[in-house]
Design an enzyme around this catalytic site. Structure first.
Site, mmCIF file in Angstrom:
data_model
loop_
_atom_site.group_PDB
_atom_site.id
_atom_site.type_symbol
_atom_site.label_atom_id
_atom_site.label_comp_id
_atom_site.label_asym_id
_atom_site.label_seq_id
_atom_site.Cartn_x
_atom_site.Cartn_y
_atom_site.Cartn_z
ATOM 1 N N ALA A 143 -3.080 4.485 5.491
ATOM 2 C CA ALA A 143 -2.395 5.605 6.005
ATOM 3 C C ALA A 143 -1.683 5.219 7.169
ATOM 4 O O ALA A 143 -1.855 4.201 7.567
ATOM 5 C CB ALA A 143 -3.125 6.974 6.446
ATOM 6 N N TYR A 184 3.244 14.008 10.251
ATOM 7 C CA TYR A 184 2.036 13.269 9.868
ATOM 8 C C TYR A 184 1.314 14.251 8.992
ATOM 9 O O TYR A 184 0.789 14.103 7.846
ATOM 10 C CB TYR A 184 1.130 12.951 11.310
ATOM 11 N N LYS A 211 0.711 14.070 4.992
ATOM 12 C CA LYS A 211 -0.852 13.803 4.466
ATOM 13 C C LYS A 211 -1.024 14.905 3.348
ATOM 14 O O LYS A 211 -1.502 14.728 2.274
ATOM 15 C CB LYS A 211 -1.913 14.038 5.676
HETATM 16 N N1 LIG Z 1 -7.802 8.167 13.044
HETATM 17 C C1 LIG Z 1 -7.976 9.427 12.818
HETATM 18 O O1 LIG Z 1 -8.380 9.892 13.794
HETATM 19 C C2 LIG Z 1 -8.178 10.230 11.576
HETATM 20 C C3 LIG Z 1 -8.415 11.515 11.651
HETATM 21 C C4 LIG Z 1 -8.208 12.338 10.362
HETATM 22 C C5 LIG Z 1 -8.007 11.689 9.290
HETATM 23 N N2 LIG Z 1 -7.709 10.390 9.197
HETATM 24 C C6 LIG Z 1 -7.507 9.441 8.000
HETATM 25 O O2 LIG Z 1 -8.529 8.789 7.729
HETATM 26 C C7 LIG Z 1 -7.873 7.555 6.983
HETATM 27 C C8 LIG Z 1 -8.371 6.280 7.832
HETATM 28 O O3 LIG Z 1 -7.745 6.345 9.019
HETATM 29 P P1 LIG Z 1 -7.909 5.099 9.959
HETATM 30 O O4 LIG Z 1 -7.931 5.739 11.309
HETATM 31 O O5 LIG Z 1 -9.082 4.129 9.580
HETATM 32 O O6 LIG Z 1 -6.556 4.563 9.766
HETATM 33 P P2 LIG Z 1 -5.936 2.928 10.481
HETATM 34 O O7 LIG Z 1 -7.249 2.279 11.298
HETATM 35 O O8 LIG Z 1 -4.686 3.082 10.952
HETATM 36 O O9 LIG Z 1 -5.912 2.096 9.076
HETATM 37 C C9 LIG Z 1 -5.133 2.138 7.908
HETATM 38 C C10 LIG Z 1 -4.821 0.981 7.267
HETATM 39 O O10 LIG Z 1 -3.609 1.419 6.382
HETATM 40 C C11 LIG Z 1 -2.681 0.261 6.413
HETATM 41 N N3 LIG Z 1 -1.392 0.629 5.706
HETATM 42 C C12 LIG Z 1 -0.581 1.306 6.672
HETATM 43 N N4 LIG Z 1 0.684 1.550 5.879
HETATM 44 C C13 LIG Z 1 0.183 0.820 4.702
HETATM 45 C C14 LIG Z 1 0.842 0.598 3.585
HETATM 46 N N5 LIG Z 1 2.127 0.995 3.447
HETATM 47 N N6 LIG Z 1 0.476 0.056 2.319
HETATM 48 C C15 LIG Z 1 -0.751 -0.386 2.531
HETATM 49 N N7 LIG Z 1 -1.493 -0.227 3.592
HETATM 50 C C16 LIG Z 1 -1.004 0.122 4.561
HETATM 51 C C17 LIG Z 1 -2.864 -0.116 7.901
HETATM 52 O O11 LIG Z 1 -2.272 -1.444 7.975
HETATM 53 P P3 LIG Z 1 -1.469 -1.771 9.458
HETATM 54 O O12 LIG Z 1 -2.624 -1.717 10.336
HETATM 55 O O13 LIG Z 1 -1.021 -3.075 9.075
HETATM 56 O O14 LIG Z 1 -0.230 -0.737 9.359
HETATM 57 C C18 LIG Z 1 -4.370 -0.094 8.173
HETATM 58 O O15 LIG Z 1 -4.856 -1.255 7.485
HETATM 59 C C19 LIG Z 1 -6.406 7.987 6.788
HETATM 60 O O16 LIG Z 1 -6.212 8.320 5.588
HETATM 61 C C20 LIG Z 1 -6.086 8.926 7.939
HETATM 62 O O17 LIG Z 1 -4.835 9.717 7.592
HETATM 63 C C21 LIG Z 1 -7.700 9.583 10.387
#
Ligand SMILES: NC(=O)c1ccc[n+]([C@@H]2O[C@H](COP(=O)([O-])OP(=O)(O)OC[C@H]3O[C@@H](n4cnc5c(N)ncnc54)[C@H](OP(=O)(O)O)[C@@H]3O)[C@@H](O)[C@H]2O)c1
Length: 299
Positions: A68, A133, A137
């Site tokens: 994401a 965002y 989503k």
């Molecule tokens: N973090 C939070 O607090 C939170 C809260 C609620 C829900 N979520 C959801 O939980 C999930 C995991 O979140 P996370 O915090 O683990 O996210 P994250 O650490 O930001 O990891 C997201 C991954 O997706 C990759 N990505 C971004 N754009 C992409 C693209 N166009 N094609 C392929 N890969 C791509 C990123 O690569 P790069 O790093 O190179 O961009 C990164 O490796 C997501 O769906 C997020 O919306 C997160």
């Protein structure tokens, strides 16, 4: 707290494999599974042809999407890109899943809600995102629902922390080691969630054969200010030296950011508990576990 429950063996595509949640998911993939890790720069969710071809070539039985664009404020100034990654990308994964007969597991967010509620949000409560965002989503959720794929699971979660990614706990620990005073927002309430616990919940849901939308977060709730105070207390009890003396509660209006956040986004996990028979661990116990063992550093 590292999950006992693993994903079923088989052919697994882990998308967004280098992100924070994906680090926790990797640990729950059994050794005898055949896994391919997909992420930028070789696999771009915004590129439909690349997504369809990459997944067709591998032929997964299970697609776990942890990818994401998660920079909530950055999404405000780049909504078109956010929509392509978070909105259209999951639809391409659903299309690929249809083509290979795979099951799709996708992760979404409490930010699809407007926060104007004071009891936990249910899976079928009306959505009303306040930010780019949240809108992107929600578009991703709808793309999966409308894809024609039957075997999909969307897990909404909130306030993630864990190893391998920037998160509120790490930001606070850095600031608290440098500064004596901090101001932290006290009028946004949610449930901090440990990536290890979320990954285990995803594995449980997959094992149960769950379909549809589920909420998962660690149990309990706090404001960002309450979360910051807990981080300071738990870090000190682990022996970390911090400079912080005073954490001042402030309002959202005192700390304007580009993206509007929901004021109250605690998710109900009743449906998850009924489906799996498991209870989400308490957020503070999860925080303690992360600080003591989960960060991969000796304290
Ligand atoms: N973090 C939070 O607090 C939170 C809260 C609620 C829900 N979520 C959801 O939980 C999930 C995991 O979140 P996370 O915090 O683990 O996210 P994250 O650490 O930001 O990891 C997201 C991954 O997706 C990759 N990505 C971004 N754009 C992409 C693209 N166009 N094609 C392929 N890969 C791509 C990123 O690569 P790069 O790093 O190179 O961009 C990164 O490796 C997501 O769906 C997020 O919306 C997160």
């Amino acid at each position: 707290m590292v999950g006992e429950r693993k994903f079923p063996a088989g052919r697994i595509a882990l998308v967004g494999a280098n992100g924070m949640l994906a680090q926790a998911v990797r640990r729950l993939i059994p050794a005898d599974a055949v896994t391919v890790f997909f992420d930028l720069p070789d696999f771009d969710l915004t590129n439909r042809e690349q997504v369809l071809a990459g997944l067709k070539e591998f032929g997964p039985e299970l697609i776990l999407n942890c990818a994401a664009m998660t920079d909530v404020d950055g999404c405000e100034s780049q909504e078109e890109l956010a929509t392509r990654i978070n909105g259209l990308g999951p639809g391409y994964l659903a299309e690929a899943a249809l083509g290979c007969g795979a099951r799709l597991v996708h992760v979404s967010t409490d930010y699809v809600f407007d926060g104007r509620k004071s009891n936990p949000w249910l899976e079928d409560d009306p959505t009303g995102p306040l930010s780019a965002y949240g809108r992107s989503k929600l578009a991703g959720e709808l793309a999966i629902r409308d894809s024609g794929l039957r075997d999909w699971l969307i897990v909404r979660t909130s306030w993630l922390f864990g190893p391998g990614g920037g998160n509120f706990v790490e930001t606070m620990l850095r600031l608290m080691s440098e500064r004596r005073q901090l101001r932290v927002v006290d009028d946004q309430v949610g449930s901090p969630t440990y990536t290890d616990d979320l990954a285990e919940a995803m594995a449980r849901l997959v094992t149960c054969g769950a379909r549809g939308v589920f909420h998962f977060a660690n149990s309990g709730q706090c404001s960002w200010h309450g979360f910051a105070c807990a981080i300071a207390e738990e870090a000190r009890s682990c022996g970390m030296a911090l400079a912080i003396e005073n954490i001042e509660p402030i309002t959202t209006a005192d700390y304007p950011l580009p993206a509007q956040r929901p004021a109250w986004s605690v998710l109900s996990t009743r449906k998850y508990q009924q489906e799996t028979g498991a209870c989400p661990p308490d957020w503070r116990a999860a925080l303690r576990h992360y600080l003591k063992q989960g960060r991969g550093v000796l304290l």
